[in-house]
Design a protein around this motif. Sequence first.
Motif, PDB file in Angstrom:
ATOM      1  N   TYR A  32      29.025  -4.837  15.532  1.00 59.11           N
ATOM      2  CA  TYR A  32      29.243  -4.249  13.756  1.00 59.11           C
ATOM      3  C   TYR A  32      30.807  -3.357  13.955  1.00 59.11           C
ATOM      4  O   TYR A  32      30.863  -2.375  15.097  1.00 59.11           O
ATOM      5  N   SER A  33      31.367  -4.034  13.611  1.00 57.01           N
ATOM      6  CA  SER A  33      33.070  -3.588  13.242  1.00 57.01           C
ATOM      7  C   SER A  33      32.766  -2.879  11.770  1.00 57.01           C
ATOM      8  O   SER A  33      32.741  -3.091  11.168  1.00 57.01           O
ATOM      9  N   GLY A  34      34.323  -1.832  11.145  1.00 53.93           N
ATOM     10  CA  GLY A  34      34.616  -1.961  10.157  1.00 53.93           C
ATOM     11  C   GLY A  34      36.364  -2.259  10.809  1.00 53.93           C
ATOM     12  O   GLY A  34      37.304  -1.795  11.489  1.00 53.93           O
ATOM     13  N   TRP A  35      36.921  -2.944   9.947  1.00 53.40           N
ATOM     14  CA  TRP A  35      38.224  -3.483  10.504  1.00 53.40           C
ATOM     15  C   TRP A  35      39.667  -2.475  10.254  1.00 53.40           C
ATOM     16  O   TRP A  35      40.306  -2.442  11.420  1.00 53.40           O
ATOM     17  N   PHE A  36      39.014  -1.517   9.478  1.00 55.01           N
ATOM     18  CA  PHE A  36      40.458  -0.392   9.704  1.00 55.01           C
ATOM     19  C   PHE A  36      39.999   1.131  11.005  1.00 55.01           C
ATOM     20  O   PHE A  36      41.111   1.400  11.154  1.00 55.01           O
ATOM     21  N   CYS A  37      39.055   1.090  11.527  1.00 56.03           N
ATOM     22  CA  CYS A  37      38.840   1.100  12.740  1.00 56.03           C
ATOM     23  C   CYS A  37      39.549   1.353  13.933  1.00 56.03           C
ATOM     24  O   CYS A  37      39.521   0.381  14.224  1.00 56.03           O
ATOM     25  N   VAL A  59      30.947  -3.604   8.732  1.00 53.79           N
ATOM     26  CA  VAL A  59      30.021  -2.326   8.443  1.00 53.79           C
ATOM     27  C   VAL A  59      30.732  -1.171   7.527  1.00 53.79           C
ATOM     28  O   VAL A  59      31.664  -0.515   8.121  1.00 53.79           O
ATOM     29  N   ASN A  60      30.635  -0.560   6.675  1.00 56.33           N
ATOM     30  CA  ASN A  60      31.040   0.324   6.460  1.00 56.33           C
ATOM     31  C   ASN A  60      29.928   2.106   7.010  1.00 56.33           C
ATOM     32  O   ASN A  60      29.361   1.911   6.435  1.00 56.33           O
ATOM     33  N   PRO A  61      30.918   2.556   8.009  1.00 60.47           N
ATOM     34  CA  PRO A  61      30.000   3.450   8.519  1.00 60.47           C
ATOM     35  C   PRO A  61      29.821   4.630   7.801  1.00 60.47           C
ATOM     36  O   PRO A  61      29.446   5.170   7.682  1.00 60.47           O
ATOM     37  N   TYR A  62      30.084   5.159   6.693  1.00 57.64           N
ATOM     38  CA  TYR A  62      30.421   5.716   5.646  1.00 57.64           C
ATOM     39  C   TYR A  62      28.835   5.972   4.829  1.00 57.64           C
ATOM     40  O   TYR A  62      29.036   6.629   4.293  1.00 57.64           O
ATOM     41  N   LYS A  63      28.277   5.413   4.850  1.00 57.60           N
ATOM     42  CA  LYS A  63      28.094   4.484   3.842  1.00 57.60           C
ATOM     43  C   LYS A  63      26.399   5.405   4.283  1.00 57.60           C
ATOM     44  O   LYS A  63      25.138   5.391   4.063  1.00 57.60           O
ATOM     45  N   LYS A  64      26.501   5.390   5.954  1.00 57.09           N
ATOM     46  CA  LYS A  64      25.602   5.624   6.729  1.00 57.09           C
ATOM     47  C   LYS A  64      23.834   4.880   6.352  1.00 57.09           C
ATOM     48  O   LYS A  64      23.043   5.406   6.238  1.00 57.09           O
ATOM     49  N   GLU A  65      24.099   3.045   6.687  1.00 54.94           N
ATOM     50  CA  GLU A  65      22.613   2.741   6.062  1.00 54.94           C
ATOM     51  C   GLU A  65      22.066   2.561   7.237  1.00 54.94           C
ATOM     52  O   GLU A  65      22.027   2.389   8.216  1.00 54.94           O
ATOM     53  N   LYS A  66      20.962   2.472   6.203  1.00 57.89           N
ATOM     54  CA  LYS A  66      19.744   2.213   7.148  1.00 57.89           C
ATOM     55  C   LYS A  66      19.130   1.370   7.935  1.00 57.89           C
ATOM     56  O   LYS A  66      19.340   1.773   9.906  1.00 57.89           O
ATOM     57  N   HIS A  67      20.257   0.406   8.378  1.00 52.95           N
ATOM     58  CA  HIS A  67      19.860  -0.696   9.048  1.00 52.95           C
ATOM     59  C   HIS A  67      20.900  -0.194  10.280  1.00 52.95           C
ATOM     60  O   HIS A  67      20.698  -0.575  11.785  1.00 52.95           O
ATOM     61  N   PHE A  68      21.891   0.127   9.747  1.00 54.78           N
ATOM     62  CA  PHE A  68      22.759   0.320  10.922  1.00 54.78           C
ATOM     63  C   PHE A  68      22.511   1.599  11.999  1.00 54.78           C
ATOM     64  O   PHE A  68      22.406   2.006  12.901  1.00 54.78           O
ATOM     65  N   PRO A  73      22.377   5.488  15.944  1.00 63.75           N
ATOM     66  CA  PRO A  73      22.200   7.074  15.130  1.00 63.75           C
ATOM     67  C   PRO A  73      23.364   8.099  15.260  1.00 63.75           C
ATOM     68  O   PRO A  73      22.721   8.675  14.094  1.00 63.75           O
ATOM     69  N   LYS A  74      24.618   7.545  16.268  1.00 67.06           N
ATOM     70  CA  LYS A  74      25.138   8.061  15.045  1.00 67.06           C
ATOM     71  C   LYS A  74      26.079   8.009  13.947  1.00 67.06           C
ATOM     72  O   LYS A  74      26.881   8.824  13.202  1.00 67.06           O
ATOM     73  N   GLY A  75      25.890   6.781  13.558  1.00 63.39           N
ATOM     74  CA  GLY A  75      25.927   5.631  12.646  1.00 63.39           C
ATOM     75  C   GLY A  75      27.850   5.645  12.612  1.00 63.39           C
ATOM     76  O   GLY A  75      28.571   5.447  11.345  1.00 63.39           O
ATOM     77  N   LYS A  83      22.171  -9.513  22.575  1.00 60.57           N
ATOM     78  CA  LYS A  83      20.150  -9.450  23.157  1.00 60.57           C
ATOM     79  C   LYS A  83      19.456  -9.035  22.779  1.00 60.57           C
ATOM     80  O   LYS A  83      18.100  -8.952  23.313  1.00 60.57           O
ATOM     81  N   GLY A  84      19.114  -8.044  21.452  1.00 58.75           N
ATOM     82  CA  GLY A  84      18.898  -7.648  21.031  1.00 58.75           C
ATOM     83  C   GLY A  84      18.597  -6.442  20.952  1.00 58.75           C
ATOM     84  O   GLY A  84      18.140  -5.296  20.370  1.00 58.75           O
ATOM     85  N   LYS A  85      19.555  -5.823  22.365  1.00 61.62           N
ATOM     86  CA  LYS A  85      19.508  -4.448  22.812  1.00 61.62           C
ATOM     87  C   LYS A  85      21.007  -3.825  22.007  1.00 61.62           C
ATOM     88  O   LYS A  85      22.125  -4.624  22.503  1.00 61.62           O
ATOM     89  N   ALA A  86      21.291  -2.655  21.502  1.00 61.26           N
ATOM     90  CA  ALA A  86      22.199  -1.682  20.926  1.00 61.26           C
ATOM     91  C   ALA A  86      22.963  -0.763  21.957  1.00 61.26           C
ATOM     92  O   ALA A  86      21.871   0.191  22.944  1.00 61.26           O
ATOM     93  N   LEU A  87      24.231  -1.015  21.598  1.00 63.92           N
ATOM     94  CA  LEU A  87      24.808   0.474  22.625  1.00 63.92           C
ATOM     95  C   LEU A  87      25.960   0.763  21.353  1.00 63.92           C
ATOM     96  O   LEU A  87      26.646   0.016  20.525  1.00 63.92           O
ATOM     97  N   TYR A  88      26.269   2.002  21.183  1.00 55.23           N
ATOM     98  CA  TYR A  88      28.250   2.462  21.319  1.00 55.23           C
ATOM     99  C   TYR A  88      29.023   2.968  21.328  1.00 55.23           C
ATOM    100  O   TYR A  88      28.680   2.545  22.599  1.00 55.23           O
TER     101      TYR A  88
END
Length: 255
Positions: A32-37, A59-68, A73-75, A83-88
Amino acid sequence: MSAAEQKIHPHATGLAAKTVEAHQEPQDLVFYSGWFCPYVQRTWITLEERGIPYQYVEVNPYKKEKHFLAINPKGLVPAIEYKGKALYESLILCEFLEDAYPDQSPHVLPEDPFERAYVRLWVDHVAKQIVPGFMRTVQAQDPEKQREYLVEFNKALLTLAEKVKGPYFLGDRFSLVDVALAPWVVRDYIIKEHRGYSREAVGGGWKEYAEQLESRESVRKTQSDREHYTEIYARYLKDEAQSEAAKAIRAGRPF
Ligand SMILES: N[C@@H](CCC(=O)N[C@@H](CS)C(=O)NCC(=O)O)C(=O)O
């Protein structure tokens, strides 16, 4: 979040757009990327350096969309699903890619325990001194403060430059120190144009090292066209950006 931030250019351009196009197929790892970041670019460089299969999702992280927010959770981008598990968190992701793909060469962390710790020590310098120094210099409005922060920023760069073996931090080997730093090197034209920064003025071989970093293939392949970054940094230069990073710098909080 300001309306302007929610309306950033919607996708990567230039060489980065080609890289995005080549990574549309579903994979175990979703990026999950933002090209500018610049933080995203660290993880993206690591993926490209190591030849890890990944699916790119913008992803546009500034929109804080629910799916993201369900993924991070920090958005904030970057984030991954493996494999289905999330990290950031960009640097944690780079280290995760080392651990999750041990047989995939090359690595950005050396094998030797001392060398690994040494790399982490200098990544810490990048994260705690160089990146906040860059942001402070960009966001400062008072010319005296701008000069003061630029002096501090140059000092932090010189401290690192003096340890560079060349062409990269550890010598021939491209490591996590180079990865952690490169996204800010390719954005340094912003403070060159607006805050009086020059690579030459840093000294200690910084200019030569910076040139090596910006011409590395993985760095170029994850880079969009300059005009679109310029739009985004215009808000930082006026200290109007409302991102979490911009707010932290304004408040003098670590980020
Ligand atoms: N410490 C985080 C920082 C990530 C970050 O700040 N990403 C920015 C884009 S460059 C973001 O998602 N901003 C959204 C916001 O601030 O609301 C990391 O290293 O991954």
